[in-house]
Design an enzyme around this catalytic site. Structure first.
Site, PDB file in Angstrom:
ATOM      1  CG  ASP A   1      -1.982   1.065   1.170  1.00  0.00           C
ATOM      2  OD1 ASP A   1      -2.040   1.795   0.162  1.00  0.00           O
ATOM      3  OD2 ASP A   1      -2.752   1.178   2.135  1.00  0.00           O
ATOM      4  CB  ALA A   2       3.411   2.397  -2.079  1.00  0.00           C
ATOM      5  CE  LYS A   3      -3.998   4.911   0.022  1.00  0.00           C
ATOM      6  NZ  LYS A   3      -3.376   3.959   0.994  1.00  0.00           N
ATOM      7  NE  ARG A   4       5.800   4.341  -4.000  1.00  0.00           N
ATOM      8  CZ  ARG A   4       6.317   4.857  -2.910  1.00  0.00           C
ATOM      9  NH1 ARG A   4       5.878   6.028  -2.462  1.00  0.00           N
ATOM     10  NH2 ARG A   4       7.272   4.235  -2.238  1.00  0.00           N
TER      11      ARG A   4
END
Length: 268
Positions: free
Chosen positions: A93-96
């Site tokens: 879960d890094a929401k790049r």
């Protein structure tokens, strides 16, 4: 193995669609772990060992690791999950959200440095923000669509060609980005009406559904509104309500209760 098969295998092995987020907060950990060496890694392993047989996916949160300089703990956590529960999918879960070579580097970071099976991605910059994550059929982009935070509607419900923006994202994912079968959507648990609308717009895609537990989403309502016709299609994520539920037995029970609640809903 392509990502679609990985996810199917994860559902089959776990017997359900529960996902547990790994959001380590040292101040909330058991004292013996928090005061010991490498508390983030120790806590993650503690949780993985307790609930790993119940989940189709783990969702480690990047910022919760990076903020305390625990990136190596993150990498070792993912490696530990792969060894301990090889059929469980790991979603970073890094929401790049970027384009060009920067997006390509983010994809390399997620897939090569951390060996995640999938990574969350922000689609605000369009196709160029998504396609760098789609080049490997064994990995997946998990695209933000309709999130569970209260003010999400300010942007996500803005009208685009006669429909809310979040539905335009869902249709783009269903019709264009799923060319390799390796796209999921993030759809929050706190508005099941919107969840049902996304399912109608994206009938074949799998959804990562955060917001169950402390954010107030209902596992039963999510399963009813969000499952595909085949009875699959969800990874329903709980984090703090499981991670910080108390003793080892209480953590296990919190995960079991969600697992059972999700399983009680029969796909229509």
């Amino acid at each position: 193995m392509d990502f679609t098969r990985k996810l199917e295998q994860a559902w089959e092995a776990s017997g359900g669609d529960l996902c547990v987020g790994l959001d380590p907060i040292i101040e909330r950990m058991p004292a013996a772990i928090a005061s010991g060496p490498r508390p983030v890694l120790a806590f993650n392993k503690f949780i993985v060992d307790i609930v790993g047989d119940l989940v189709c996916a783990f969702k480690p949160q990047f910022a919760h690791h990076a903020a305390v300089a625990a990136e190596e703990d993150l990498a070792e956590t993912i490696a530990y999950i792969h060894r301990r529960f090889p059929k469980v999918v790991v979603i970073l879960d890094a929401k790049r959200g970027d384009i060009g070579s920067t997006a390509e580097m983010y994809a390399r970071e997620a897939y090569d440095r951390y060996d995640a099976d999938a990574v969350t991605v922000n689609p605000y910059m369009g196709d160029e923000a998504i396609t760098p994550f789609l080049g490997r059929p064994d990995r997946a982009a998990v695209v933000l669509c309709r999130t569970s935070n209260p003010s999400a509607a300010v942007v996500q419900n803005a009208m685009s060609d006669g429909e809310p923006l979040y539905l335009a994202v869902a249709r783009r994912a269903e019709q264009t980005w799923r060319r390799l079968g390796n796209v999921m959507l993030v759809v929050g648990a706190t508005n099941t009406g919107d969840l049902a609308r996304v399912r109608a717009a994206a009938p074949t895609l799998a959804f990562l559904v955060p917001g169950v537990g402390e954010q107030g989403g209902s596992a039963r309502d999510v399963a009813t509104a969000g499952r595909r016709r085949d009875g699959r299609g969800l990874a329903v994520s709980a984090s703090r309500s499981v991670l910080y539920g108390g003793s080892e037995a209480q953590i296990r029970k919190a995960a079991e209760d969600l697992h059972h609640e999700l399983g009680a809903v029969i796909a229509q």
